[in-house]
Design an enzyme around this catalytic site. Structure first.
Site, PDB file in Angstrom:
ATOM      1  N   HIS A  41       0.832  -1.206   0.000  1.00 27.37           N
ATOM      2  CA  HIS A  41       0.000   0.000   0.000  1.00 27.37           C
ATOM      3  C   HIS A  41       0.865   1.254   0.000  1.00 27.37           C
ATOM      4  O   HIS A  41       0.592   2.221  -0.730  1.00 27.37           O
ATOM      5  CB  HIS A  41      -0.898   0.036   1.243  1.00 27.37           C
ATOM      6  N   LYS A 158      -1.655  -6.162  -7.896  1.00 29.92           N
ATOM      7  CA  LYS A 158      -1.934  -7.339  -7.062  1.00 29.92           C
ATOM      8  C   LYS A 158      -3.377  -7.797  -7.244  1.00 29.92           C
ATOM      9  O   LYS A 158      -3.663  -8.987  -7.369  1.00 29.92           O
ATOM     10  CB  LYS A 158      -1.646  -6.989  -5.599  1.00 29.92           C
ATOM     11  N   ASP A 159      -4.319  -6.855  -7.266  1.00 26.36           N
ATOM     12  CA  ASP A 159      -5.726  -7.151  -7.540  1.00 26.36           C
ATOM     13  C   ASP A 159      -5.971  -6.867  -9.022  1.00 26.36           C
ATOM     14  O   ASP A 159      -6.593  -5.864  -9.388  1.00 26.36           O
ATOM     15  CB  ASP A 159      -6.627  -6.313  -6.644  1.00 26.36           C
ATOM     16  N   SER A 195      -2.966  -7.894   2.922  1.00 25.42           N
ATOM     17  CA  SER A 195      -3.459  -7.722   4.283  1.00 25.42           C
ATOM     18  C   SER A 195      -3.861  -9.053   4.900  1.00 25.42           C
ATOM     19  O   SER A 195      -3.815  -9.223   6.123  1.00 25.42           O
ATOM     20  CB  SER A 195      -4.654  -6.759   4.290  1.00 25.42           C
TER      21      SER A 195
END
Length: 290
Positions: A41, A158-159, A195
């Site tokens: 992040h 990542k997503d 996360s």
């Protein structure tokens, strides 16, 4: 760095920021998050810093994108640590709305994304997920960019499917937002930072790198001269991961631009291997462009 809760407070803070007073300036750079921040992040925040005149990060755990059996209630809320990391990374404004601030009434009006892009892969295994994502991102874009007339938003690769869905939404609605992709941050052993890595036991954490290894092996096999059909390679990758103790949802090769199965002879540099699998009770996703 300041923190605001409501959309009017956010718009006022953006307008009052010193960077917005320069002629031709005043465009925000924005990084949306759900908190529980890690180095991935923060890399996105640092990437966004030079892309606007005021840097905004949001922290909001969006109920709409969680299925009933998923981890909305248990998702870690690490407010003080998150704010310290954001301030150190150069964030100007943290937008941290309460649920009642962003959804003051039941959200009966929702965005339905393109099913060809949003009902496959993650959307197949998490039905309604991208409806929740698009609805909250549209709200956040309205909150952040309405007064300035546009700006830049940074989303992580990542997503990967989420990035593609958001880009399609921006294109379809002609939103004045440039969507910039950030590279996936990884631990030293190759595990994509997430996360949800914090849910892994010590033994599972040591094993978790097998997902990224499976994607690398799949990509290499797909590029080998005389390779078998992709469907056979994907099935073999699924079986290997299952034998290692995972419960895989998918391991697949797709075209980057639309996440559809590639045509025969697709050129190198246009494909992505994507995977999602559960290790114990923790579901992890990853991808690899090639």
């Amino acid at each position: 760095m300041i923190t605001v809760r409501t959309i009017p407070e956010l718009r006022a803070a953006i307008a009052a920021h010193p960077g917005t007073g320069r002629p031709g300036k005043g465009r925000p750079a924005f990084v949306p998050t759900m908190g529980n921040l890690h180095d991935g992040h923060i890399a996105l925040v640092r990437q966004a810093r030079p892309l606007g005149d005021v840097l905004v990060a949001s922290i909001f755990v969006n109920r709409l994108q969680f299925l009933p059996y998923e981890d909305f209630d248990s998702y870690p809320r690490t407010w003080e640590a998150d704010c310290a990391k954001l301030e150190a990374a150069g964030c100007d404004i943290v937008f941290a709305p309460r649920e009642s601030d962003l959804y003051p009434e039941p959200q009966t009006f929702k965005l339905q994304p393109d099913p060809q892009l949003a009902d496959i892969l993650e959307g197949h295994f998490r039905p309604g997920f991208f409806t929740g994502v698009c609805t909250v991102v549209m709200k956040l874009f309205s909150a952040v960019f309405f007064a300035s007339g546009g700006g830049t938003a940074v989303f992580g690769k990542k997503d990967y499917q989420q990035l593609m869905v958001i880009r399609r939404m921006v294109q379809q609605f002609a939103l004045p937002v440039e969507v910039v992709a950030g590279e996936t941050a990884r631990a030293d052993d190759g595990l994509a930072l997430s996360s949800r890595n914090g849910y892994l036991s010590t033994a599972e954490r040591a094993q978790a790198v097998q997902l990224s290894a499976a994607l690398r092996a799949l990509a290499q096999a797909a590029q080998a001269p005389g390779a078998p059909p992709l469907a056979a390679l994907e099935q073999q990758a699924l079986q290997t991961l299952a034998q290692q103790g995972w419960a895989p949802d998918y391991l697949t090769v797709r075209q980057r631009h639309d996440l559809q199965p590639p045509a025969a002879g697709a050129a190198a540099g246009t494909l992505v291997a994507l995977g999602a699998a559960r290790l114990g009770s923790t579901r992890l996703i990853d991808n690899l462009e090639f």
